[in-house]
Design a protein around this motif. Structure first.
Motif, PDB file in Angstrom:
ATOM      1  N   PHE A  29      13.367   9.521  -3.729  1.00  0.00           N
ATOM      2  CA  PHE A  29      12.796   9.005  -2.470  1.00  0.00           C
ATOM      3  C   PHE A  29      12.003   7.722  -2.708  1.00  0.00           C
ATOM      4  O   PHE A  29      12.066   6.772  -1.953  1.00  0.00           O
ATOM      5  N   HIS A  30      11.217   7.742  -3.831  1.00  0.00           N
ATOM      6  CA  HIS A  30      10.419   6.557  -4.142  1.00  0.00           C
ATOM      7  C   HIS A  30      11.305   5.338  -4.399  1.00  0.00           C
ATOM      8  O   HIS A  30      10.993   4.213  -3.978  1.00  0.00           O
ATOM      9  N   GLY A  31      12.451   5.545  -5.065  1.00  0.00           N
ATOM     10  CA  GLY A  31      13.368   4.422  -5.283  1.00  0.00           C
ATOM     11  C   GLY A  31      13.915   3.878  -3.979  1.00  0.00           C
ATOM     12  O   GLY A  31      14.015   2.657  -3.765  1.00  0.00           O
ATOM     13  N   GLY A  32      14.294   4.802  -3.056  1.00  0.00           N
ATOM     14  CA  GLY A  32      14.770   4.344  -1.744  1.00  0.00           C
ATOM     15  C   GLY A  32      13.682   3.631  -0.966  1.00  0.00           C
ATOM     16  O   GLY A  32      13.924   2.636  -0.284  1.00  0.00           O
ATOM     17  N   LEU A  33      12.461   4.146  -1.055  1.00  0.00           N
ATOM     18  CA  LEU A  33      11.343   3.506  -0.358  1.00  0.00           C
ATOM     19  C   LEU A  33      11.088   2.112  -0.907  1.00  0.00           C
ATOM     20  O   LEU A  33      10.767   1.167  -0.172  1.00  0.00           O
ATOM     21  N   GLU A  34      11.277   1.953  -2.196  1.00  0.00           N
ATOM     22  CA  GLU A  34      11.087   0.636  -2.818  1.00  0.00           C
ATOM     23  C   GLU A  34      12.118  -0.361  -2.298  1.00  0.00           C
ATOM     24  O   GLU A  34      11.810  -1.512  -1.977  1.00  0.00           O
ATOM     25  N   GLU A  35      13.386   0.105  -2.184  1.00  0.00           N
ATOM     26  CA  GLU A  35      14.425  -0.776  -1.633  1.00  0.00           C
ATOM     27  C   GLU A  35      14.124  -1.126  -0.172  1.00  0.00           C
ATOM     28  O   GLU A  35      14.320  -2.263   0.273  1.00  0.00           O
ATOM     29  N   GLU A  38       0.830  -1.197   0.000  1.00  0.00           N
ATOM     30  CA  GLU A  38       0.000   0.000   0.000  1.00  0.00           C
ATOM     31  C   GLU A  38       0.870   1.254   0.000  1.00  0.00           C
ATOM     32  O   GLU A  38       0.571   2.251  -0.675  1.00  0.00           O
ATOM     33  N   LEU A  39       1.964   1.185   0.795  1.00  0.00           N
ATOM     34  CA  LEU A  39       2.869   2.331   0.851  1.00  0.00           C
ATOM     35  C   LEU A  39       3.481   2.605  -0.516  1.00  0.00           C
ATOM     36  O   LEU A  39       3.533   3.761  -0.984  1.00  0.00           O
ATOM     37  N   MET A  40       3.911   1.547  -1.185  1.00  0.00           N
ATOM     38  CA  MET A  40       4.514   1.707  -2.513  1.00  0.00           C
ATOM     39  C   MET A  40       3.477   2.195  -3.523  1.00  0.00           C
ATOM     40  O   MET A  40       3.767   3.042  -4.393  1.00  0.00           O
ATOM     41  N   ALA A  82      11.725  20.241  -9.001  1.00  0.00           N
ATOM     42  CA  ALA A  82      12.681  19.754  -7.985  1.00  0.00           C
ATOM     43  C   ALA A  82      12.016  18.701  -7.086  1.00  0.00           C
ATOM     44  O   ALA A  82      12.603  17.667  -6.738  1.00  0.00           O
ATOM     45  N   LEU A  83      10.739  19.004  -6.704  1.00  0.00           N
ATOM     46  CA  LEU A  83      10.016  18.067  -5.852  1.00  0.00           C
ATOM     47  C   LEU A  83       9.819  16.732  -6.549  1.00  0.00           C
ATOM     48  O   LEU A  83       9.985  15.658  -5.958  1.00  0.00           O
ATOM     49  N   SER A  84       9.472  16.796  -7.860  1.00  0.00           N
ATOM     50  CA  SER A  84       9.243  15.547  -8.612  1.00  0.00           C
ATOM     51  C   SER A  84      10.520  14.737  -8.717  1.00  0.00           C
ATOM     52  O   SER A  84      10.529  13.513  -8.500  1.00  0.00           O
ATOM     53  N   ASP A  85      11.628  15.435  -9.006  1.00  0.00           N
ATOM     54  CA  ASP A  85      12.907  14.711  -9.115  1.00  0.00           C
ATOM     55  C   ASP A  85      13.315  14.093  -7.779  1.00  0.00           C
ATOM     56  O   ASP A  85      13.747  12.931  -7.695  1.00  0.00           O
ATOM     57  N   ASN A  86      13.197  14.900  -6.704  1.00  0.00           N
ATOM     58  CA  ASN A  86      13.579  14.390  -5.379  1.00  0.00           C
ATOM     59  C   ASN A  86      12.674  13.232  -4.947  1.00  0.00           C
ATOM     60  O   ASN A  86      13.119  12.261  -4.342  1.00  0.00           O
ATOM     61  N   TYR A  87      11.397  13.403  -5.270  1.00  0.00           N
ATOM     62  CA  TYR A  87      10.482  12.334  -4.848  1.00  0.00           C
ATOM     63  C   TYR A  87      10.738  11.036  -5.614  1.00  0.00           C
ATOM     64  O   TYR A  87      10.530   9.949  -5.104  1.00  0.00           O
ATOM     65  N   THR A  88      11.193  11.190  -6.872  1.00  0.00           N
ATOM     66  CA  THR A  88      11.542   9.979  -7.640  1.00  0.00           C
ATOM     67  C   THR A  88      12.662   9.233  -6.927  1.00  0.00           C
ATOM     68  O   THR A  88      12.635   7.995  -6.783  1.00  0.00           O
ATOM     69  N   SER A 146       2.901   5.837  -2.802  1.00  0.00           N
ATOM     70  CA  SER A 146       4.063   6.625  -3.220  1.00  0.00           C
ATOM     71  C   SER A 146       4.109   6.734  -4.745  1.00  0.00           C
ATOM     72  O   SER A 146       4.463   7.785  -5.295  1.00  0.00           O
ATOM     73  N   GLN A 147       3.767   5.653  -5.421  1.00  0.00           N
ATOM     74  CA  GLN A 147       3.759   5.664  -6.890  1.00  0.00           C
ATOM     75  C   GLN A 147       2.714   6.664  -7.409  1.00  0.00           C
ATOM     76  O   GLN A 147       2.946   7.404  -8.373  1.00  0.00           O
TER      77      GLN A 147
END
Length: 588
Positions: free
Chosen positions: A460-466, A285-287, A452-458, A290-291
């Motif tokens: 963040f989303h990759g780290g959250l996935e790991e 659900e978190l992923m 900037a937010l979209s790039d940073n969140y991308t 976040s997606q």
């Protein structure tokens, strides 16, 4: 005439005042030696008694015994034998007489059996033969005789073996001594005992001298041996068993603590497993959320120009606020998840720390094995101890990974809160821009901020996935650890039960050995009392009427099995033939 009457009256008065003392006032002390001849198989053949008296005052005496005949062995004076009374006159000295007894049984029965090369034979059949010889002698009580002799007499059976005829002599319960060129084999029968003795040897040209049996009172006083050294050893043993019992008691307490700690560990592990599973289940659900946020940011960035041209920023503003609320809700969920995880982790931490760190050495285990404890219980003790230490060591290795989960969740939650705040700020700026502020400049800043937010969140989303992948792996791996902890609890429960049984056994052992020195002394005293016949008072074997008996001894002898005796028997048989029989033999 008057003088004669006076003398007669004087003599009568003397006899009245001093009765005629034909028999001594006191019976002299008497010894009896009973001589008995047995057949080579143990049947009684004949018996006679040699009676000896220590005469202190001369006189005429009476002795008792149902003799078939008597014979004076001291001098040539006659002795009277009427009924069971034997009368004799003895001077101040020792007096001996022999009395022959018919059909008077001994206090013991003897059964003697002979074997040659595994075959039981009559002794006469074995004369001159070679082979492996076995002699079996059985001594038992004669129930028809007063048991006072059987209960108080020591019997010795002596067998003389010609050293030139007998080799490889074996007699386990005998004393074997040298007697010149011969071997003297002696068996001993204690009072009140029935025995069966065996003698074996290799014989050449078989002959056997008479077996001699003596029976004397076991009247010696037996002193208690000095067993201080032995009792000291037993006291040491008692102290050692008490120490073992105390050690096992401490072990039981430690195992109880271990079992309690493992039970707490299982409960905490269960809570932790439930929490990590919830984290793992919520990862999807978190992923997904976040997606969605990531896609929304990208869509907002791509569509901002169109919204500016249309002059309607309300949709953008509403979208930003909804996104901010979604991030806040996700942040709150992560915060709650982080708190549950922290509680579960703390429970596991406490449970693992409660596992005792006692070090049980191989020497301690070996001491338990030699204490006589149940080997299966000891194996369970060792297996459970090793499993507990393994679980504790394994947890120490993964402790850092477990500890890193809670801070990571907290960081993610804080990051989402910050993003939500930024989105709310942007929404507020859009609202302000719509009220006359330089919209183009604000949108440009908004566009740059969203980019900037979209790039940073991308990122963040990759780290959250790991992170979520790691949590899922941790959830699967922890299932095995939890199963091991459950088995560990079962093992420690069995271990506690087994240790309890072991402690009961060691306590019983310690109780039974605590007074072992006194028990041993009592046993020795009882055994000594059984064989101490020092208070035995001799009685006559011949007649219960006889008094003042000093001693009674038995000298018993079997017939010899020799060639000389066989020839003598043949000569006696020849002499017993009548004249006419011998005359007839001349013509045979």
């Amino acid at each position: 005439m008057r003088i004669k009457r006076f003398l007669l009256l004087f003599i009568i008065t003397i006899f009245i005042i001093y009765p005629f003392n034909a028999v001594a006032a006191s019976t002299p002390a008497k010894d009896e030696v009973i001589y008995t001849t047995l057949s080579s198989s143990g049947e009684e053949l004949d018996m006679y008694v040699v009676n000896s008296f220590e005469v202190k005052e001369p006189g005429e005496f009476v002795d008792y015994g149902e003799y078939s005949s008597v014979k004076n062995l001291t001098d040539l004076s006659d002795i009277s034998n009427e009924g069971d009374e034997v009368s004799f006159t003895a001077s101040e000295d020792s007096f001996y007489y022999q009395g022959n007894l018919d059909n008077k049984p001994l206090p013991w029965e003897f059964s003697i059996r002979y074997q040659l090369n595994g075959k039981e034979l009559e002794p006469e059949e074995m004369l001159g033969q070679d082979g492996h010889f076995k002699l079996e002698i059985e001594s038992s009580a004669n129930e028809d005789v007063d048991p006072i002799f059987f209960d108080n007499y020591l019997v010795q059976i002596s067998i003389t073996l010609d050293g030139g005829l007998y080799q490889n002599i074996e007699a386990e319960e005998a004393t074997i001594a040298n007697a010149g060129k011969n071997k003297q084999v002696t068996f001993t029968v204690m009072p009140e005992q029935e025995e069966n003795f065996l003698l074996e040897a290799d014989v050449t040209d078989f002959e056997l001298e008479a077996i001699e049996i003596t029976a004397v009172p076991s009247s010696m006083s037996i002193d208690s041996p000095d067993i201080d050294g032995v009792t000291d050893d037993f006291e040491t043993l008692a102290d050692a068993t008490a120490e073992i019992d105390n050690g096992v008691g401490e072990l039981v307490n430690g195992i109880t603590e271990l079992n309690s700690g493992v039970s707490s560990l299982r409960e905490g592990s269960g809570d932790y497993q439930e929490g990590i599973n919830q984290v793992s289940d919520g990862s999807d659900e978190l992923m997904s959320g976040s997606q969605s946020i990531n896609r929304a940011l990208q869509t907002m960035k791509d569509s901002i120009d169109q919204d500016v041209e249309a002059g309607d920023f309300s949709t953008l503003q509403d979208g930003l606020k909804q996104m901010a609320e979604g991030l806040k809700d996700a942040s709150e969920g992560l915060t709650e998840l982080q708190q549950n995880y922290e509680n579960a982790y703390q429970a596991v931490e406490d449970a693992i720390d409660n596992i005792p760190t006692h070090q049980i050495s191989e020497k301690d285990i070996e001491a338990l094995v030699h204490s006589g404890a149940d080997a299966e219980v000891i194996d369970k003790l060792v297996e459970t101890y090793e499993a507990a230490q393994t679980a504790k060591g394994t947890y120490q290795q993964v402790r850092e990974a477990f500890a890193a989960v809670s801070p990571t969740l907290e960081e993610v939650s804080n990051a989402q809160n910050e993003i939500a705040t930024s989105l709310e700020t942007i929404a507020d700026q859009i609202a302000a821009a719509s009220e006359g502020i330089d919209i183009q400049e604000g949108l440009k800043e908004l566009q740059e901020g969203l980019t900037a937010l979209s790039d940073n969140y991308t990122d963040f989303h990759g780290g959250l996935e790991e992170y979520t992948s790691g949590v899922e792996e941790l959830s699967h791996a922890y299932q095995d650890l939890h199963n091991g902890i459950v088995e560990l609890e079962d093992g420690t429960a069995e271990l506690e039960d087994g240790a309890g049984e072991l402690h009961e056994g060691t306590t019983e052992l310690a109780d039974s050995t605590s007074d072992l020195p006194d028990q041993m002394q009592d046993e020795i005293d009882e055994m000594i009392n059984d064989y101490d016949k020092s208070d035995f008072e001799a009685v006559s074997f011949v007649s219960e009427k006889n008094e003042n008996i000093q001693s009674v001894q038995f000298v018993i002898k079997t017939e010899g099995i020799t060639k000389d005796e066989q020839e003598e028997d043949e000569e006696v048989a020849e002499e017993e033939k009548s004249f006419w029989q011998r005359l007839v033999d001349l013509f045979k």
